[in-house]
Design an enzyme around this catalytic site. Structure first.
Site, PDB file in Angstrom:
ATOM      1  N   LYS A   1      31.064  20.392   4.062  1.00  0.00           N
ATOM      2  CA  LYS A   1      29.727  19.965   4.514  1.00  0.00           C
ATOM      3  C   LYS A   1      28.690  20.183   3.426  1.00  0.00           C
ATOM      4  CE  LYS A   1      31.011  22.054   8.894  1.00  0.00           C
ATOM      5  NZ  LYS A   1      30.710  23.243   9.702  1.00  0.00           N
TER       6      LYS A   1
ATOM      7  N   HIS B   1      44.987  33.588 -15.004  1.00  0.00           N
ATOM      8  CA  HIS B   1      45.789  33.854 -13.802  1.00  0.00           C
ATOM      9  C   HIS B   1      46.356  35.271 -13.950  1.00  0.00           C
ATOM     10  CE1 HIS B   1      48.188  33.298 -10.337  1.00  0.00           C
ATOM     11  NE2 HIS B   1      48.811  32.165 -10.631  1.00  0.00           N
TER      12      HIS B   1
ATOM     13  N   ARG C   1      53.511  30.351  -4.200  1.00  0.00           N
ATOM     14  CA  ARG C   1      53.814  31.735  -4.550  1.00  0.00           C
ATOM     15  C   ARG C   1      52.621  32.678  -4.446  1.00  0.00           C
ATOM     16  NH1 ARG C   1      57.308  28.520  -6.540  1.00  0.00           N
ATOM     17  NH2 ARG C   1      55.468  27.252  -6.844  1.00  0.00           N
ATOM     18  N   THR C   2      51.518  32.303  -5.073  1.00  0.00           N
ATOM     19  CA  THR C   2      50.398  33.250  -5.163  1.00  0.00           C
ATOM     20  C   THR C   2      49.818  33.492  -3.772  1.00  0.00           C
ATOM     21  OG1 THR C   2      49.980  32.244  -7.307  1.00  0.00           O
ATOM     22  CG2 THR C   2      48.319  33.755  -6.485  1.00  0.00           C
TER      23      THR C   2
ATOM     24  N   ARG D   1      41.490  31.142  -5.504  1.00  0.00           N
ATOM     25  CA  ARG D   1      42.017  30.119  -6.425  1.00  0.00           C
ATOM     26  C   ARG D   1      41.093  28.915  -6.347  1.00  0.00           C
ATOM     27  NH1 ARG D   1      48.096  28.074  -7.318  1.00  0.00           N
ATOM     28  NH2 ARG D   1      48.087  30.087  -8.369  1.00  0.00           N
TER      29      ARG D   1
END
Ligand code: CP
Length: 298
Positions: free
Chosen positions: A79, A128, A50-51, A100
């Site tokens: 890396k 959030h 969703r986000t 996120r």
């Protein structure tokens, strides 16, 4: 810099203004190209449907473009590049960053190294804020936010959506009822903050005893990915479930919300009831995130 890292970064008047702007955007059927020529970087180091997709869609609807990284493995972080260096580099490619990350505090750290606005799309068990804004927006579509009775059900310890939402609700004089399995209660620091803000918080063992008094029931999934081991997850898994039978004596105006994804905590038969608003809630991610992107980028 216009970062949105925590819901605490926004005053109530700013929240109201984003929700008002989202309502205008939705009423105008997303007919707004205010970010034409702008680029949004989506850095997602944890899974998301969703986000990730609604920020991408929101940017497209605003006439802009998105670029992104969807995992550590697909980036030079594999890396050994640090988050700080990654953000320094990406902020030279884009006009804003949506991040996120599995670690609490990662978005705040990123904002210290970014030369463009950062929006926190979830940092571990932290915050959030964009989810909270669309949660408030969805409630506001059904009833005024002030002085309502809201139940927060589920994993309130690790659930970042509940952490952000609890603070936002405290700005509106809401009474909060918490219902969670043992060991997954709202962290004491958040409870203390709510108490200091004068918010009434009532703790319950079982949703059945309070459900008939609620205006909003906010259901959350148990955040298995944040548990130290599988055994402790299985001790609490499937310990609550919303069913049509449980909803039989509730207020007519009760709405059931869930940030999604759901597992087994809402019976799919509930989807057919007028109380179920969680899919509408996820759709509201578009106008709300369009309003947020305009706020930080214009
Ligand atoms: N509600 C929410 O954050 O969903 P995703 O994890 O799919 O983005």
């Amino acid at each position: 810099m216009n970062h949105i890292i925590s819901i605490h970064d926004l005053e109530r008047s700013e929240i109201d203004s984003i929700l008002d702007e989202a309502a205008i955007i939705q009423a105008l059927q997303y007919n707004d190209t205010a970010l034409k020529g702008k680029i949004l970087a989506l850095l997602f180091f944890e899974p998301s449907t969703r986000t990730r997709m609604s920020f991408d869609a929101a940017m497209a609807r605003l006439g802009g473009t998105s670029i992104g990284i969807d995992s550590v493995e697909a980036s030079s972080m594999a890396k050994g590049e640090t988050l700080a260096d990654t953000v320094r580099v990406v902020s030279g490619y884009a006009d804003a960053i949506v991040l996120r990350h599995p670690k609490e505090g990662a978005a705040r750290l990123a904002s210290e190294f970014s030369t463009v606005p950062v929006i926190n799309a979830g940092d571990g068990a932290g915050q959030h804020p964009s989810q909270t804004l669309l949660d408030l927006y969805t409630i506001r579509q059904s009833m005024p936010l002030d002085d309502i009775q809201v139940g927060l059900l589920g994993d309130l310890r690790y659930g970042r959506t509940a952490h952000s939402l609890a603070h936002a609700l405290s700005l509106y004089g809401v009474t909060i009822h918490t219902i969670s399995p043992k060991g997954l209660e709202l962290p004491s620091a958040i409870l203390e903050e709510l108490t200091r803000a004068g918010t009434q918080v009532v703790e319950h063992d079982d949703v059945s005893g309070i459900i008939s008094s609620l205006d909003v029931l906010y259901v959350t999934r148990i955040q298995r990915e944040r548990f130290p081991d599988s055994a402790s997850y299985f001790q609490v898994a499937s310990s609550y479930r919303i069913t049509p039978e449980l909803l039989s004596g509730v207020k007519q105006r009760l709405i059931v919300l869930h940030p999604l994804p759901r597992l087994d905590e809402i019976d799919p038969r509930v989807d057919l009831l007028p109380h179920a608003r969680y899919f509408e809630q996820s759709r509201n991610g578009i106008p709300v995130r369009m309003a947020m992107l305009q706020k930080v980028m214009i």
